[in-house]
Design a protein around this motif. Structure first.
Motif, PDB file in Angstrom:
ATOM      1  N   ILE A   1      40.590 -11.587  -8.103  1.00 25.27           N
ATOM      2  CA  ILE A   1      40.183 -10.437  -8.911  1.00 25.27           C
ATOM      3  C   ILE A   1      41.465  -9.724  -9.296  1.00 25.27           C
ATOM      4  O   ILE A   1      42.212  -9.255  -8.442  1.00 25.27           O
ATOM      5  N   THR A   2      41.712  -9.689 -10.558  1.00 22.58           N
ATOM      6  CA  THR A   2      42.918  -9.026 -11.055  1.00 22.58           C
ATOM      7  C   THR A   2      42.516  -7.603 -11.445  1.00 22.58           C
ATOM      8  O   THR A   2      41.325  -7.262 -11.376  1.00 22.58           O
ATOM      9  N   PRO A   3      43.475  -6.781 -11.851  1.00 24.23           N
ATOM     10  CA  PRO A   3      43.076  -5.435 -12.288  1.00 24.23           C
ATOM     11  C   PRO A   3      42.061  -5.464 -13.443  1.00 24.23           C
ATOM     12  O   PRO A   3      41.449  -4.454 -13.771  1.00 24.23           O
TER      13      PRO A   3
ATOM     14  N   PRO B   1      37.948  -4.686 -12.134  1.00 19.68           N
ATOM     15  CA  PRO B   1      37.312  -3.364 -12.171  1.00 19.68           C
ATOM     16  C   PRO B   1      37.031  -2.873 -13.592  1.00 19.68           C
ATOM     17  O   PRO B   1      36.111  -2.090 -13.807  1.00 19.68           O
TER      18      PRO B   1
ATOM     19  N   PRO C   1      34.329   3.938  -7.129  1.00 18.95           N
ATOM     20  CA  PRO C   1      35.537   3.313  -6.557  1.00 18.95           C
ATOM     21  C   PRO C   1      35.866   1.927  -7.140  1.00 18.95           C
ATOM     22  O   PRO C   1      34.961   1.165  -7.486  1.00 18.95           O
ATOM     23  N   ALA C   2      37.159   1.655  -7.217  1.00 23.73           N
ATOM     24  CA  ALA C   2      37.644   0.414  -7.834  1.00 23.73           C
ATOM     25  C   ALA C   2      37.025  -0.824  -7.209  1.00 23.73           C
ATOM     26  O   ALA C   2      36.664  -1.779  -7.898  1.00 23.73           O
ATOM     27  N   GLY C   3      36.887  -0.821  -5.877  1.00 19.45           N
ATOM     28  CA  GLY C   3      36.359  -2.000  -5.178  1.00 19.45           C
ATOM     29  C   GLY C   3      34.908  -2.274  -5.545  1.00 19.45           C
ATOM     30  O   GLY C   3      34.478  -3.422  -5.595  1.00 19.45           O
ATOM     31  N   VAL C   4      34.147  -1.214  -5.808  1.00 22.27           N
ATOM     32  CA  VAL C   4      32.747  -1.396  -6.215  1.00 22.27           C
ATOM     33  C   VAL C   4      32.719  -2.044  -7.597  1.00 22.27           C
ATOM     34  O   VAL C   4      31.991  -3.010  -7.841  1.00 22.27           O
ATOM     35  N   ARG C   5      33.557  -1.534  -8.482  1.00 18.47           N
ATOM     36  CA  ARG C   5      33.576  -2.099  -9.843  1.00 18.47           C
ATOM     37  C   ARG C   5      34.097  -3.524  -9.847  1.00 18.47           C
ATOM     38  O   ARG C   5      33.617  -4.363 -10.602  1.00 18.47           O
ATOM     39  N   GLY C   6      35.089  -3.817  -8.981  1.00 17.54           N
ATOM     40  CA  GLY C   6      35.597  -5.188  -8.877  1.00 17.54           C
ATOM     41  C   GLY C   6      34.502  -6.131  -8.407  1.00 17.54           C
ATOM     42  O   GLY C   6      34.318  -7.217  -8.951  1.00 17.54           O
ATOM     43  N   ARG C   7      33.744  -5.700  -7.407  1.00 15.05           N
ATOM     44  CA  ARG C   7      32.635  -6.520  -6.903  1.00 15.05           C
ATOM     45  C   ARG C   7      31.568  -6.691  -7.986  1.00 15.05           C
ATOM     46  O   ARG C   7      30.993  -7.760  -8.169  1.00 15.05           O
TER      47      ARG C   7
ATOM     48  N   GLU D   1      41.119  -6.665  -2.046  1.00 16.21           N
ATOM     49  CA  GLU D   1      41.140  -7.777  -3.001  1.00 16.21           C
ATOM     50  C   GLU D   1      40.116  -7.576  -4.119  1.00 16.21           C
ATOM     51  O   GLU D   1      40.300  -8.038  -5.235  1.00 16.21           O
ATOM     52  N   TYR D   2      39.028  -6.872  -3.806  1.00 19.28           N
ATOM     53  CA  TYR D   2      37.989  -6.668  -4.822  1.00 19.28           C
ATOM     54  C   TYR D   2      38.401  -5.637  -5.860  1.00 19.28           C
ATOM     55  O   TYR D   2      37.758  -5.489  -6.887  1.00 19.28           O
ATOM     56  N   ALA D   3      39.416  -4.849  -5.558  1.00 19.52           N
ATOM     57  CA  ALA D   3      39.851  -3.815  -6.497  1.00 19.52           C
ATOM     58  C   ALA D   3      40.972  -4.325  -7.399  1.00 19.52           C
ATOM     59  O   ALA D   3      41.508  -3.584  -8.204  1.00 19.52           O
ATOM     60  N   GLY D   4      41.328  -5.597  -7.213  1.00 18.14           N
ATOM     61  CA  GLY D   4      42.351  -6.185  -8.074  1.00 18.14           C
ATOM     62  C   GLY D   4      43.765  -5.776  -7.725  1.00 18.14           C
ATOM     63  O   GLY D   4      44.672  -5.935  -8.535  1.00 18.14           O
TER      64      GLY D   4
ATOM     65  N   CYS E   1      39.249   2.149  -0.918  1.00 15.41           N
ATOM     66  CA  CYS E   1      39.135   2.680  -2.280  1.00 15.41           C
ATOM     67  C   CYS E   1      39.276   4.200  -2.323  1.00 15.41           C
ATOM     68  O   CYS E   1      38.681   4.912  -1.522  1.00 15.41           O
ATOM     69  N   PHE E   2      40.007   4.656  -3.303  1.00 10.65           N
ATOM     70  CA  PHE E   2      40.030   6.075  -3.654  1.00 10.65           C
ATOM     71  C   PHE E   2      38.608   6.400  -4.127  1.00 10.65           C
ATOM     72  O   PHE E   2      37.969   5.585  -4.767  1.00 10.65           O
TER      73      PHE E   2
ATOM     74  N   GLU F   1      42.413   0.856  -9.102  1.00  6.78           N
ATOM     75  CA  GLU F   1      42.770  -0.440  -9.690  1.00  6.78           C
ATOM     76  C   GLU F   1      44.135  -0.386 -10.367  1.00  6.78           C
ATOM     77  O   GLU F   1      44.695  -1.403 -10.725  1.00  6.78           O
TER      78      GLU F   1
END
Lengths: 151, 413
Positions: free
Chosen positions: A48-50, A53, A65-71, B17-20, B87-88, B119
């Motif tokens: 998962i790259t930037p 998200p 949060p970024a991790g939620v959007r990445g998932r 890793e999920y946040a890129g 995550c922030f 991200e």
């Protein structure tokens, strides 16, 4: 054959059951496999790259949060194409663990929002419950349309 | 451990890793010859870790974080430092992150830092934090240094100002302070000022240490013996100047671009936070306030001490909205004294709400950095925390002094 999204979306057992009844499981493992076998994407370990998200913005707003959007960049497209869904509630970690509770809440919400057949079932804790669990899932899968393969 | 050895950092995360941002984390670590490791734990422990830890959360990945923290504390995972990250904006993770950091810090003696990523987090953002973590792991012997020996110089290339000191046998004999415009030229000027005051030449210096934003560039320029991030350098400099090298202390450094809050034990940083996502209410905010009030930055403090911050309505310490509040207050007839007091209060309020919640405050509380000279700031901090705030002599030169002190570890003979 129906495209069936499963929750937890990384459950091997659910994925296998869906396949056994002639349907296509929409599971996280498949998407991850695509990512790690696609040449040119190189961010370890899940690729998962930037960008992830950013794609996830379709499913969760920028303040999430970024991790939620990445998932969601992985799970969201699966929900989009789903024709049916099985949601197992309160599953044990060994049955399939979706790590982020906030993502889980959103995933289940988006599945329920869709106009598709959904089986919601609790994770079994006794042998009797286990038998009923498998029976109910089997009946649900049998009732789904077969032969309408669009692939 | 030799300098060249790889430092093992346990990555305790709920899914960076999920946040890129995984690539950025790996990249920052490899720059520092550090390796991120994922502490192994028994999967069955995930069922009970919530109760065991006393924190029952919904996310399995947060349980994984707790289990990994336990593996670190119990020595199952052999690591040199711990990086706790999530995550922030995630409230659940913020609770877990904070408690895990405290737990590891109290039970393992390992250096630990935490960070909340977006991200857009880049390796450059992570570098200073990871550099501090690896330095503490790698250079404890250097950080244990309590006296400066020989003739050494320290240069702190900050975002706003460049500071230099020349020290000889534990005393500052020359100092220079210039605005940072062109990094190299400003550093040359500051060092020359310090040398002139000391009556010495460049070749008299036995070692040079550099720190601050421009540390790498000026470190190369001066062929420095020590090139070090500001967290370890400033905390060492602060306890040295305050005469509090033994025991616990808390160092707060208000810089031009960011603020740092560091919990120090015997001169070695333990937990620390560095102005997270936004460096709004830092030295820059006070600069803008003094400009708006038409006074020199050096006069702002005295003005603030005479004012009452409560007379000004301020509902944000963001550099944009905060200044807007100040301008509105002036338009409504507030006096400059009250506005100056509100600005100082805003700066310390941000430190209190954004940083001190994550760092254990133990006295003495040492305030350093250019802003510490603005009298209203230590007063506002003391009022807010109900503790005496210690501003050591030369507090604005803290980074340069720390660098000169630590670089004397490289003096030969």
């Amino acid at each position: 054959m129906a495209k069936v999204i499963i929750y937890p979306t990384n459950s091997l057992i659910l994925s296998d059951m869906v396949e056994r009844f002639g349907h296509e499981p929409l599971a996280m493992m498949e998407k991850i496999r695509e990512k790690i076998t696609t040449v040119g994407v190189d961010s370890p370990p899940l690729n998962i790259t930037p960008e992830g998200p950013k794609h996830g913005l379709k499913y969760a707003a920028v303040e999430v949060p970024a991790g939620v959007r990445g998932r969601m960049s992985i799970i969201g497209p699966l929900i989009d194409i789903a024709e049916a869904a099985i949601i197992v509630g309160d599953a044990s970690i060994s049955f399939g663990c979706m790590g982020c509770a906030r993502t889980n809440e959103l995933t289940k919400f988006l599945i329920r929002e869709k106009d598709i057949p959904v089986l919601e079932i609790q994770y079994p804790h006794t042998e009797e419950e286990g038998k009923a669990f498998v029976y109910n899932i089997a009946e649900f899968l049998k009732a789904l349309p077969t032969g309408g393969d669009d692939e | 451990m030799s300098e060249k050895d790889q430092v093992l950092i346990a990555l305790v995360s709920c899914g960076s890793e999920y946040a890129g941002v995984q690539k950025e984390l790996e990249s920052a670590a490899s720059t520092l010859n550090a390796k991120l490791v994922y502490p192994e734990m028994d999967v069955a422990s995930l069922d009970t870790i919530g109760m065991e830890f006393g924190l029952e959360v919904a996310s399995p990945d947060l349980k994984l974080m707790m289990a990994r923290a336990k593996a670190v504390v119990e020595g199952v995972a052999k690591v040199d430092g711990v990086f706790v990250t999530s995550c922030f904006r995630c409230a659940e993770a913020a609770i877990v992150r904070n408690e895990i950091r405290r737990y590891i810090f109290q039970n393992s003696g390992l250096p630990v830092i935490s960070y909340s990523f977006t991200e857009r987090t880049t390796a450059a953002t992570l570098l200073t934090r990871l550099e501090a973590l690896t330095t503490i792991a790698r250079r404890k012997h250097l950080l244990a240094r309590e006296h400066q020996v020989g003739i050494t110089a320290g240069i702190d290339s900050g975002s706003t100002t460049t500071k230099a000191v020349v020290m000889k046998d534990d005393e500052i004999i020359g100092e220079g302070w210039v605005p940072t415009i062109k990094v190299l030229e400003s550093a040359d000027t500051a060092l020359q000022q310090a040398l002139d005051q000391a009556g010495l030449k460049r070749e008299d210096l036995q070692a040079i240490g550099t720190t601050g934003y421009g540390r790498f560039l000026i470190g190369e320029h001066f062929n420095a013996d020590l090139v070090q991030e500001e967290i370890t350098v400033n905390s060492k400099g602060a306890v040295y100047l305050a005469g509090k090298q033994q025991g616990s202390a808390t160092v707060i450094d208000i810089g031009g671009m960011d603020n740092k809050a560091i919990s120090v034990q015997d001169g070695i940083p333990g937990m620390f936070t560095m102005g997270g996502i936004c460096a709004g209410a830092s030295g820059r905010f006070l600069e803008m306030t003094s400009k708006r009030l038409g006074v020199e930055i050096t006069e702002l403090g005295d003005l603030a001490v005479r004012g009452m911050e409560k007379n000004v309505e301020m509902n944000s310490y963001c550099i944009v909205f905060g200044i807007q509040s100040l301008v509105n207050s002036l338009a409504k007839g507030s006096i400059p004294e009250d506005v100056a007091a509100a600005a100082c209060h805003s700066v310390v309020e941000q430190i209190f709400e954004q940083q001190l919640q994550e760092v254990e405050v133990k006295e003495p509380l040492i305030l350093v950095g250019g802003s510490s000279l603005i009298a209203g700031v230590p007063k506002a901090l003391g009022d807010l925390l109900k503790v005496d705030v210690l501003v050591p002599p030369h507090s604005q030169l803290i980074g340069a002094v720390g660098a000169a002190l630590l670089s004397s570890g490289f003096v030969k003979g």
